[in-house]
Design a protein around this motif. Structure first.
Motif, PDB file in Angstrom:
ATOM      1  N   LEU A  13      38.176  96.067  42.925  1.00 44.47           N
ATOM      2  CA  LEU A  13      36.872  95.659  42.370  1.00 44.47           C
ATOM      3  C   LEU A  13      37.059  94.912  41.057  1.00 44.47           C
ATOM      4  O   LEU A  13      36.510  95.294  40.019  1.00 44.47           O
ATOM      5  CB  LEU A  13      35.976  96.892  42.178  1.00 44.47           C
ATOM      6  CG  LEU A  13      35.529  97.580  43.470  1.00 44.47           C
ATOM      7  CD1 LEU A  13      34.812  98.887  43.163  1.00 44.47           C
ATOM      8  CD2 LEU A  13      34.637  96.656  44.305  1.00 44.47           C
ATOM      9  N   GLY A  14      37.856  93.849  41.096  1.00 45.16           N
ATOM     10  CA  GLY A  14      38.079  93.046  39.903  1.00 45.16           C
ATOM     11  C   GLY A  14      37.180  91.830  39.860  1.00 45.16           C
ATOM     12  O   GLY A  14      36.072  91.823  40.440  1.00 45.16           O
ATOM     13  N   ILE A  16      37.332  88.843  41.304  1.00 42.44           N
ATOM     14  CA  ILE A  16      36.987  88.146  42.550  1.00 42.44           C
ATOM     15  C   ILE A  16      36.036  89.003  43.392  1.00 42.44           C
ATOM     16  O   ILE A  16      35.005  88.526  43.866  1.00 42.44           O
ATOM     17  CB  ILE A  16      38.270  87.780  43.343  1.00 42.44           C
ATOM     18  CG1 ILE A  16      39.168  86.850  42.497  1.00 42.44           C
ATOM     19  CG2 ILE A  16      37.915  87.137  44.678  1.00 42.44           C
ATOM     20  CD1 ILE A  16      38.566  85.523  42.124  1.00 42.44           C
ATOM     21  N   CYS A  72      41.144  92.717  47.871  1.00 44.52           N
ATOM     22  CA  CYS A  72      40.972  91.993  46.592  1.00 44.52           C
ATOM     23  C   CYS A  72      41.865  92.605  45.526  1.00 44.52           C
ATOM     24  O   CYS A  72      41.434  92.815  44.387  1.00 44.52           O
ATOM     25  CB  CYS A  72      39.510  92.039  46.154  1.00 44.52           C
ATOM     26  SG  CYS A  72      38.358  91.415  47.375  1.00 44.52           S
ATOM     27  N   PRO A  74      46.063  92.794  43.737  1.00 47.38           N
ATOM     28  CA  PRO A  74      47.163  91.854  43.499  1.00 47.38           C
ATOM     29  C   PRO A  74      48.010  91.658  44.767  1.00 47.38           C
ATOM     30  O   PRO A  74      48.123  92.576  45.594  1.00 47.38           O
ATOM     31  CB  PRO A  74      47.968  92.533  42.387  1.00 47.38           C
ATOM     32  CG  PRO A  74      46.989  93.410  41.684  1.00 47.38           C
ATOM     33  CD  PRO A  74      46.058  93.895  42.747  1.00 47.38           C
ATOM     34  N   GLY A  99      44.068  86.725  48.130  1.00 52.85           N
ATOM     35  CA  GLY A  99      45.307  86.563  47.357  1.00 52.85           C
ATOM     36  C   GLY A  99      45.640  85.107  47.060  1.00 52.85           C
ATOM     37  O   GLY A  99      45.379  84.217  47.870  1.00 52.85           O
ATOM     38  N   HIS A 123      41.702  82.161  50.397  1.00 50.05           N
ATOM     39  CA  HIS A 123      41.966  82.092  48.947  1.00 50.05           C
ATOM     40  C   HIS A 123      40.913  81.230  48.259  1.00 50.05           C
ATOM     41  O   HIS A 123      40.922  80.003  48.406  1.00 50.05           O
ATOM     42  CB  HIS A 123      43.373  81.485  48.702  1.00 50.05           C
ATOM     43  CG  HIS A 123      43.694  81.318  47.241  1.00 50.05           C
ATOM     44  ND1 HIS A 123      44.634  80.417  46.799  1.00 50.05           N
ATOM     45  CD2 HIS A 123      43.211  81.931  46.126  1.00 50.05           C
ATOM     46  CE1 HIS A 123      44.706  80.478  45.476  1.00 50.05           C
ATOM     47  NE2 HIS A 123      43.851  81.390  45.047  1.00 50.05           N
ATOM     48  N   PRO A 124      39.985  81.849  47.536  1.00 46.51           N
ATOM     49  CA  PRO A 124      39.012  81.051  46.763  1.00 46.51           C
ATOM     50  C   PRO A 124      39.700  80.447  45.542  1.00 46.51           C
ATOM     51  O   PRO A 124      40.319  81.174  44.769  1.00 46.51           O
ATOM     52  CB  PRO A 124      37.971  82.097  46.345  1.00 46.51           C
ATOM     53  CG  PRO A 124      38.695  83.405  46.341  1.00 46.51           C
ATOM     54  CD  PRO A 124      39.809  83.299  47.341  1.00 46.51           C
ATOM     55  N   SER A 131      39.195  89.886  33.808  1.00 46.10           N
ATOM     56  CA  SER A 131      39.392  90.738  34.977  1.00 46.10           C
ATOM     57  C   SER A 131      38.468  91.942  34.942  1.00 46.10           C
ATOM     58  O   SER A 131      37.791  92.187  33.940  1.00 46.10           O
ATOM     59  CB  SER A 131      40.846  91.241  35.091  1.00 46.10           C
ATOM     60  OG  SER A 131      41.618  90.897  34.005  1.00 46.10           O
ATOM     61  N   GLY A 132      38.474  92.690  36.049  1.00 50.75           N
ATOM     62  CA  GLY A 132      37.709  93.928  36.118  1.00 50.75           C
ATOM     63  C   GLY A 132      36.316  93.749  36.705  1.00 50.75           C
ATOM     64  O   GLY A 132      35.834  92.634  36.860  1.00 50.75           O
TER      65      GLY A 132
END
Ligand code: NAP
Length: 306
Positions: A13-14, A16, A72, A74, A99, A123-124, A131-132
């Motif tokens: 849940l970062g 993206i 979503c 790393p 990713g 990959h968007p 982040s977060g």
């Protein structure tokens, strides 16, 4: 717009994932969004801000019964998450990811997935240095590209449906082969990030010599490098570890060009430098004409008093 997937599960849940929640909500694209994150802290923040319809404690709980599951996390964590969710995936569900590297994710995820689900990696090409779960916003993907990288035998209907979701979240969509994706991104994103990290590292070394003048007098070029170099360290460590060959290939070419410019400066070859910079200026113009950046001076930033 109408619902594209009845239940979407977001694992991680970062920036993206939280932007996807806002973009899906803006256009009413999901019946229900279920989210989860590795740490209790991130899950608590997501609950506090009402990020998803439901926040659950494990990836398996989130994925169970979902029509679309999006990884979503790393790049280096994708394989482990896929292994965890594989036993509970609903037949006919689509598994995707966001990713920044594609071949390594396909190699890590695909072997875990049952034949009953569709795997459609994506990959968007959109992000910030934040982040977060609090960092997301609905407009992140507007007018940005999303590259879908379906393995050869992927069900075309599953690809069309995921394409529809990304378009409805504001993106332009293109499909591409994974190896090609990784080379293109090495040029447009991964190597530039490495160069930014290096330049900020050099300036940090110098700062010790110049007694913080580097920070005080930081000019636009350096400030832009520091913004890029403030990106999430885990994400970028995983990008370089997982897009090793393409990044090293582009870095080799970069080094050759740098030596050529170094020689031109040493030899006072102004024509070479002028021709080079004329060519690169045209590339910047092309990016603006393609609507991928603003031509406002200083990227539209308001000047601030020191
Ligand atoms: P982010 O804001 O840093 O959030 C990362 C999420 O992954 C958090 O939920 C975090 O959980 C979780 N996570 C971190 N390490 C993990 C691990 N080892 N195992 C399981 N979960 C882990 O990240 P992001 O920027 O949204 O990036 C997510 C993905 O999108 C990455 O694959 C990245 O390559 C890709 N991407 C990023 C950008 C960008 O500019 N940021 C752009 C396009 C694509 P906790 O918070 O609970 O620890």
């Amino acid at each position: 717009m109408s619902v594209i997937y009845d239940r979407v599960a977001l694992i991680g849940l970062g920036l993206i994932a939280s932007s996807m929640v806002h973009a899906m909500r803006r256009a009413g694209l999901a019946g229900e969004v279920v989210g989860t994150s590795r740490s209790a802290e991130t899950r608590a923040t997501a609950r506090e801000i009402g990020l998803c319809d439901r926040i659950v404690d494990t990836a398996a709980e989130a994925a169970e019964g979902a029509d679309l599951v999006v990884l979503c996390v790393p790049v280096g964590a994708m394989g482990r998450v896929a292994a965890e969710i594989a036993p509970v995936l609903k037949a006919g569900a689509t598994v995707s990811d966001v990713g920044s590297v594609k071949q390594a994710v396909i190699d890590a995820v695909a072997p875990h997935l049952p034949d009953t689900v569709h795997f459609v990696p994506a990959h968007p090409l959109a992000g910030t240095e934040q982040s977060g779960p609090r960092s997301g916003f609905a407009e992140l993907f507007d007018n940005r590209w999303c590259l879908i990288v379906p393995p050869a035998d992927t069900d075309p209907d599953a690809v069309t449906r995921l394409r529809g979701l990304w378009e409805a979240m504001g993106s332009f969509v293109e499909t591409m082969e994974a190896e090609h994706h990784d080379l293109v991104l090495a040029v447009t994103s991964h190597t530039p990030h490495l160069i930014a990290y290096t330049m900020v590292g050099v300036a940090d070394d110098l700062r010790r010599v110049t007694d913080s003048e580097v920070v005080k007098y930081s000019a636009a070029g350096f400030r832009d490098f520091t913004r890029i170099a403030a990106s999430d360290p885990t994400m970028w460590r995983d990008v370089f570890l997982n897009n090793k060959e393409a990044t090293l290939e582009i870095l080799g070419r970069f080094t050759e060009e740098l030596f050529a410019l170094q020689r031109a400066i040493r030899q006072g070859d102004g024509d070479m430098l002028h021709d080079y910079f004329t060519h690169t200026r045209a590339i910047r113009r092309g990016i603006i004409e393609a609507g991928q950046d603003t031509d406002a001076p200083n990227f539209g930033r308001a000047p601030k008093k020191p």
